[in-house]
Write a protein that holds these residues in place. Structure first.
Motif, PDB file in Angstrom:
ATOM      1  N   VAL A  44       0.799  -1.239   0.000  1.00 54.21           N
ATOM      2  CA  VAL A  44       0.000   0.000   0.000  1.00 54.21           C
ATOM      3  C   VAL A  44       0.829   1.284   0.000  1.00 54.21           C
ATOM      4  CG1 VAL A  44      -2.018  -1.080   1.048  1.00 54.21           C
ATOM      5  CG2 VAL A  44      -0.240  -0.093   2.535  1.00 54.21           C
ATOM      6  N   ASN A  45       2.089   1.224   0.436  1.00 52.27           N
ATOM      7  CA  ASN A  45       2.943   2.420   0.501  1.00 52.27           C
ATOM      8  C   ASN A  45       2.332   3.486   1.410  1.00 52.27           C
ATOM      9  OD1 ASN A  45       5.179   4.057  -0.098  1.00 52.27           O
ATOM     10  ND2 ASN A  45       4.209   4.944  -1.910  1.00 52.27           N
ATOM     11  N   ALA A  46       1.874   3.059   2.576  1.00 53.88           N
ATOM     12  CA  ALA A  46       1.343   4.001   3.556  1.00 53.88           C
ATOM     13  C   ALA A  46       2.457   4.825   4.179  1.00 53.88           C
ATOM     14  CB  ALA A  46       0.576   3.255   4.644  1.00 53.88           C
ATOM     15  N   TYR A  47       3.569   4.180   4.502  1.00 54.48           N
ATOM     16  CA  TYR A  47       4.713   4.850   5.120  1.00 54.48           C
ATOM     17  C   TYR A  47       5.810   5.079   4.095  1.00 54.48           C
ATOM     18  CZ  TYR A  47       3.045   4.104   9.912  1.00 54.48           C
ATOM     19  OH  TYR A  47       2.335   4.149  11.092  1.00 54.48           O
ATOM     20  N   CYS A  48       6.356   6.281   4.103  1.00 50.10           N
ATOM     21  CA  CYS A  48       7.541   6.568   3.293  1.00 50.10           C
ATOM     22  C   CYS A  48       8.810   6.524   4.143  1.00 50.10           C
ATOM     23  CB  CYS A  48       7.402   7.908   2.591  1.00 50.10           C
ATOM     24  SG  CYS A  48       7.133   9.311   3.703  1.00 50.10           S
ATOM     25  N   HIS A  49       8.644   6.517   5.462  1.00 49.60           N
ATOM     26  CA  HIS A  49       9.795   6.407   6.362  1.00 49.60           C
ATOM     27  C   HIS A  49       9.330   5.733   7.649  1.00 49.60           C
ATOM     28  CE1 HIS A  49      13.542   7.421   8.439  1.00 49.60           C
ATOM     29  NE2 HIS A  49      12.790   7.737   9.479  1.00 49.60           N
ATOM     30  N   VAL A  50      10.042   4.715   8.075  1.00 50.56           N
ATOM     31  CA  VAL A  50       9.753   4.036   9.342  1.00 50.56           C
ATOM     32  C   VAL A  50      10.982   4.151  10.235  1.00 50.56           C
ATOM     33  CG1 VAL A  50       9.103   1.875  10.462  1.00 50.56           C
ATOM     34  CG2 VAL A  50       8.172   2.442   8.203  1.00 50.56           C
ATOM     35  N   ASP A  51      10.800   4.682  11.429  1.00 46.82           N
ATOM     36  CA  ASP A  51      11.897   4.879  12.385  1.00 46.82           C
ATOM     37  C   ASP A  51      11.852   3.753  13.413  1.00 46.82           C
ATOM     38  OD1 ASP A  51      13.919   5.822  13.987  1.00 46.82           O
ATOM     39  OD2 ASP A  51      12.772   7.510  14.791  1.00 46.82           O
ATOM     40  N   GLU A  52      12.349   2.600  13.049  1.00 46.88           N
ATOM     41  CA  GLU A  52      12.269   1.430  13.928  1.00 46.88           C
ATOM     42  C   GLU A  52      13.030   1.660  15.229  1.00 46.88           C
ATOM     43  OE1 GLU A  52      13.280  -2.237  12.081  1.00 46.88           O
ATOM     44  OE2 GLU A  52      11.960  -1.933  10.348  1.00 46.88           O
ATOM     45  N   ASP A  53      14.237   2.170  15.134  1.00 43.42           N
ATOM     46  CA  ASP A  53      15.045   2.367  16.348  1.00 43.42           C
ATOM     47  C   ASP A  53      14.398   3.392  17.275  1.00 43.42           C
ATOM     48  OD1 ASP A  53      16.851   0.544  15.388  1.00 43.42           O
ATOM     49  OD2 ASP A  53      18.265   2.046  14.638  1.00 43.42           O
ATOM     50  N   GLY A  54      13.946   4.500  16.719  1.00 40.25           N
ATOM     51  CA  GLY A  54      13.313   5.527  17.537  1.00 40.25           C
ATOM     52  C   GLY A  54      12.029   5.029  18.179  1.00 40.25           C
ATOM     53  N   ALA A  55      11.223   4.260  17.416  1.00 42.28           N
ATOM     54  CA  ALA A  55       9.970   3.731  17.957  1.00 42.28           C
ATOM     55  C   ALA A  55      10.239   2.751  19.094  1.00 42.28           C
ATOM     56  CB  ALA A  55       9.175   3.056  16.845  1.00 42.28           C
ATOM     57  N   ARG A  56      11.239   1.898  18.915  1.00 40.95           N
ATOM     58  CA  ARG A  56      11.550   0.921  19.967  1.00 40.95           C
ATOM     59  C   ARG A  56      12.054   1.623  21.230  1.00 40.95           C
ATOM     60  NH1 ARG A  56      13.524  -2.543  15.334  1.00 40.95           N
ATOM     61  NH2 ARG A  56      12.040  -4.287  15.283  1.00 40.95           N
ATOM     62  N   ALA A  57      12.883   2.637  21.061  1.00 31.65           N
ATOM     63  CA  ALA A  57      13.394   3.367  22.227  1.00 31.65           C
ATOM     64  C   ALA A  57      12.251   4.065  22.959  1.00 31.65           C
ATOM     65  CB  ALA A  57      14.451   4.371  21.788  1.00 31.65           C
ATOM     66  N   ALA A  58      11.344   4.679  22.206  1.00 32.46           N
ATOM     67  CA  ALA A  58      10.198   5.356  22.835  1.00 32.46           C
ATOM     68  C   ALA A  58       9.291   4.362  23.531  1.00 32.46           C
ATOM     69  CB  ALA A  58       9.415   6.126  21.776  1.00 32.46           C
ATOM     70  N   ALA A  59       9.107   3.173  22.938  1.00 35.91           N
ATOM     71  CA  ALA A  59       8.260   2.149  23.553  1.00 35.91           C
ATOM     72  C   ALA A  59       8.862   1.629  24.853  1.00 35.91           C
ATOM     73  CB  ALA A  59       8.039   1.009  22.566  1.00 35.91           C
ATOM     74  N   ARG A  60      10.172   1.446  24.863  1.00 35.55           N
ATOM     75  CA  ARG A  60      10.822   0.989  26.099  1.00 35.55           C
ATOM     76  C   ARG A  60      10.684   2.029  27.208  1.00 35.55           C
ATOM     77  NH1 ARG A  60      14.765  -0.816  22.332  1.00 35.55           N
ATOM     78  NH2 ARG A  60      16.077   1.013  22.762  1.00 35.55           N
ATOM     79  N   ALA A  61      10.852   3.290  26.857  1.00 37.80           N
ATOM     80  CA  ALA A  61      10.702   4.356  27.863  1.00 37.80           C
ATOM     81  C   ALA A  61       9.267   4.404  28.379  1.00 37.80           C
ATOM     82  CB  ALA A  61      11.096   5.700  27.257  1.00 37.80           C
ATOM     83  N   SER A  62       8.304   4.210  27.474  1.00 34.99           N
ATOM     84  CA  SER A  62       6.902   4.196  27.886  1.00 34.99           C
ATOM     85  C   SER A  62       6.609   3.004  28.789  1.00 34.99           C
ATOM     86  CB  SER A  62       6.002   4.150  26.646  1.00 34.99           C
ATOM     87  OG  SER A  62       4.654   4.035  27.011  1.00 34.99           O
ATOM     88  N   GLU A  63       7.136   1.847  28.435  1.00 37.04           N
ATOM     89  CA  GLU A  63       6.930   0.654  29.259  1.00 37.04           C
ATOM     90  C   GLU A  63       7.419   0.893  30.685  1.00 37.04           C
ATOM     91  OE1 GLU A  63       7.793  -3.938  28.399  1.00 37.04           O
ATOM     92  OE2 GLU A  63       9.629  -2.809  28.843  1.00 37.04           O
ATOM     93  N   LYS A  64       8.570   1.521  30.809  1.00 36.27           N
ATOM     94  CA  LYS A  64       9.123   1.800  32.138  1.00 36.27           C
ATOM     95  C   LYS A  64       8.209   2.736  32.921  1.00 36.27           C
ATOM     96  CE  LYS A  64      13.367   3.373  34.399  1.00 36.27           C
ATOM     97  NZ  LYS A  64      14.772   3.843  34.180  1.00 36.27           N
ATOM     98  N   ARG A  65       7.669   3.766  32.244  1.00 31.39           N
ATOM     99  CA  ARG A  65       6.773   4.694  32.942  1.00 31.39           C
ATOM    100  C   ARG A  65       5.507   3.981  33.405  1.00 31.39           C
ATOM    101  NH1 ARG A  65       8.670   8.110  28.687  1.00 31.39           N
ATOM    102  NH2 ARG A  65       6.792   7.734  27.423  1.00 31.39           N
ATOM    103  N   TRP A  66       4.943   3.127  32.564  1.00 29.02           N
ATOM    104  CA  TRP A  66       3.725   2.415  32.968  1.00 29.02           C
ATOM    105  C   TRP A  66       4.015   1.449  34.116  1.00 29.02           C
ATOM    106  CZ3 TRP A  66      -1.003   3.793  32.099  1.00 29.02           C
ATOM    107  CH2 TRP A  66      -1.350   4.520  30.962  1.00 29.02           C
TER     108      TRP A  66
END
Length: 469
Positions: A44-66
């Motif tokens: 489908v070409n929905a994304y033209c850029h995927v930031d896998e590293d940034g998303a994973r880092a943000a998810a880990r930080a969120s997990e810690k806060r929760w």
């Protein structure tokens, strides 16, 4: 517990409830989203850029806060996307154009990106747009064609076509769109998703759009409730936007349980639009359902002539300003259709532009008076279903510009009113149809109330995988 069986079915509201109970982690959800993007985005070409590293880092930080019971905001850990017209720190903003460079530092968040990040959203990537967002379908010289998940042979619409395709497949849960002539509502109607163009200035925009007074930013999601949540996080002031209105208290979350007393104007065709019979029937059925929910419905047109010439004067002039900043060599790299309307815009005189502004003001006054009598106006979102991808107009239609097949959307960019598209059924070919809901300026809660109650009582179905056309 939700009775949904896969992570890809969950809404933002459901995810946040599961995070709160420590029954699910943002890391699990983000990994699932990244896996599904890798699997389905090629179709489908929905994304033209995927930031896998940034998303994973943000998810880990969120997990810690929760885990500590201390979420940083109302969207903490929810995978989200930003349109490739909006500056986002750490990600390229190429605007679908070969005239841009990937070498910029990308160290600044636009207000929308900043507000999403501050609310804890996990920013997964950038969604595809036509070059500089100039048209109602999504293809561009840099990233290619975005396709409709309901039939990949067809267009997802535009200019927020990437966001709509991502929302339809839940490749990320919350998605930013922008709308200067229908660019949220068009792709939502084509993909069976929900999106709202809020009142102009509710959501700040910086840098300013080339289309200035026409351009709105808003959410695109699978559900109205998720858009309400998202809007509540981004509808706030930012000093960088000199056109934004004052901050307003948004009563988004207490919208009532029925439509009793709601005065609804229903216009099937504005008195001049040729609408596909299946769309007419589905929108007519949706209007009957509004009556069942308690609305007082009157069949009435808003009473204006097609304002396409007013819109085109402002739109073409904006395109001319945009391309006027490019070198001759860069202009040669631009989408030919954009170059054509920019040339038209360069020929517009100051007198013609001023007359268009005066006509716009008259249209605003007409609709202000109209909404003294009616709380909302409902119409089809579009007069046609999605057509073959890679074309600006339906092949064989004889149409020349995308504005000719979007007559229900651009009038309300001229008037700066809130307007949304909510799914209201499918054609015999299985293609989604949208119900267009418009309210007076600053009455966004009226639009959201109608859409939320319609969705609650008459929910749509959603995709898990794209349908290969």
């Amino acid at each position: 517990m939700t009775d949904k069986t896969t992570l890809g079915e969950l809404t933002a509201v459901e995810l946040l409830a599961l995070y709160q109970r420590k029954a699910l982690s943002p890391v699990e959800v983000t990994e699932d989203v990244l896996t599904r993007i890798a699997l389905h985005n090629p179709a489908v070409n929905a994304y033209c850029h995927v930031d896998e590293d940034g998303a994973r880092a943000a998810a880990r930080a969120s997990e810690k806060r929760w885990q500590q019971g201390n979420p940083c905001g109302r969207l903490d850990g929810v995978p989200s996307s930003i349109k490739d017209l909006t500056l986002t720190r750490g990600m390229p903003t190429r605007k679908g154009s070969r005239t841009t460079s990937s070498k910029s530092p990308w160290d600044t968040d636009a207000p929308f990106s900043a507000f999403m990040r501050a609310a804890g959203a996990v920013l997964v990537g950038k969604t595809t747009t036509p070059e500089f967002g100039w048209k109602g379908v999504t293809d561009n010289p840099l990233y290619g064609i975005t396709r409709n998940p309901w039939n990949t042979r067809l267009t997802a619409g535009g200019s927020s076509g990437g966001a709509a395709a991502a929302a339809a497949l839940n490749l990320g849960v919350l998605h930013q769109g922008s709308d200067a002539g229908g660019s949220i509502r068009i792709p939502c109607a084509f993909t069976g998703t929900f999106g709202i163009k809020p009142t102009f200035g509710y959501v700040p925009q910086w840098p300013a759009s080339a289309m200035t007074i026409l351009s709105h930013l808003g959410p695109m999601t699978r559900t109205v409730e998720d858009s309400v949540l998202m809007l509540d996080c981004v509808a706030r002031p930012d000093a960088r936007d000199g056109l934004a209105g004052a901050a307003r208290q948004a009563p988004w979350l207490s919208l009532g349980d029925d439509l009793k007393g709601m005065r609804v104007a229903y216009s099937a065709d504005f008195g001049y639009v040729d609408v596909d019979p299946q769309i007419q029937a589905l929108v007519g059925q949706a209007v009957e359902r509004l009556v069942q929910l308690g609305a007082q419905v009157e069949a009435v047109d808003p009473g204006f002539d097609d304002p396409v010439d007013i819109f085109n004067t402002l739109w073409f002039a904006g395109a001319a300003r945009l391309l006027g900043q490019l070198t001759a060599e860069q202009r040669g790299l631009v989408d030919p259709g954009l170059r054509e309307i920019a040339e038209c815009g360069a020929a517009i005189s100051l007198s013609e532009y001023t007359l268009a502004l005066e006509a716009r003001a008259a249209l605003v006054a007409r609709m202000n008076a109209f909404h003294e009598r009616y709380d909302v106006l409902v119409t089809p979102t579009l007069p046609l279903v999605a057509f073959e991808a890679g074309h600006n107009v339906p092949p064989g239609s004889g149409l020349k510009q995308w504005m000719e097949w979007t007559p229900f959307s651009y009038p309300f960019n001229l008037t700066q009113q809130p307007a949304a598209s909510v799914p209201c059924g499918f054609t015999d070919a299985g293609l989604p149809v949208g119900l267009h809901v418009v309210a007076g300026r600053f009455a966004d809660e009226q639009v959201l109330k109608v859409c939320r109650l319609y969705e609650r009582h008459f929910p749509s179905r959603h995709l898990q995988v794209p349908i290969i056309g």
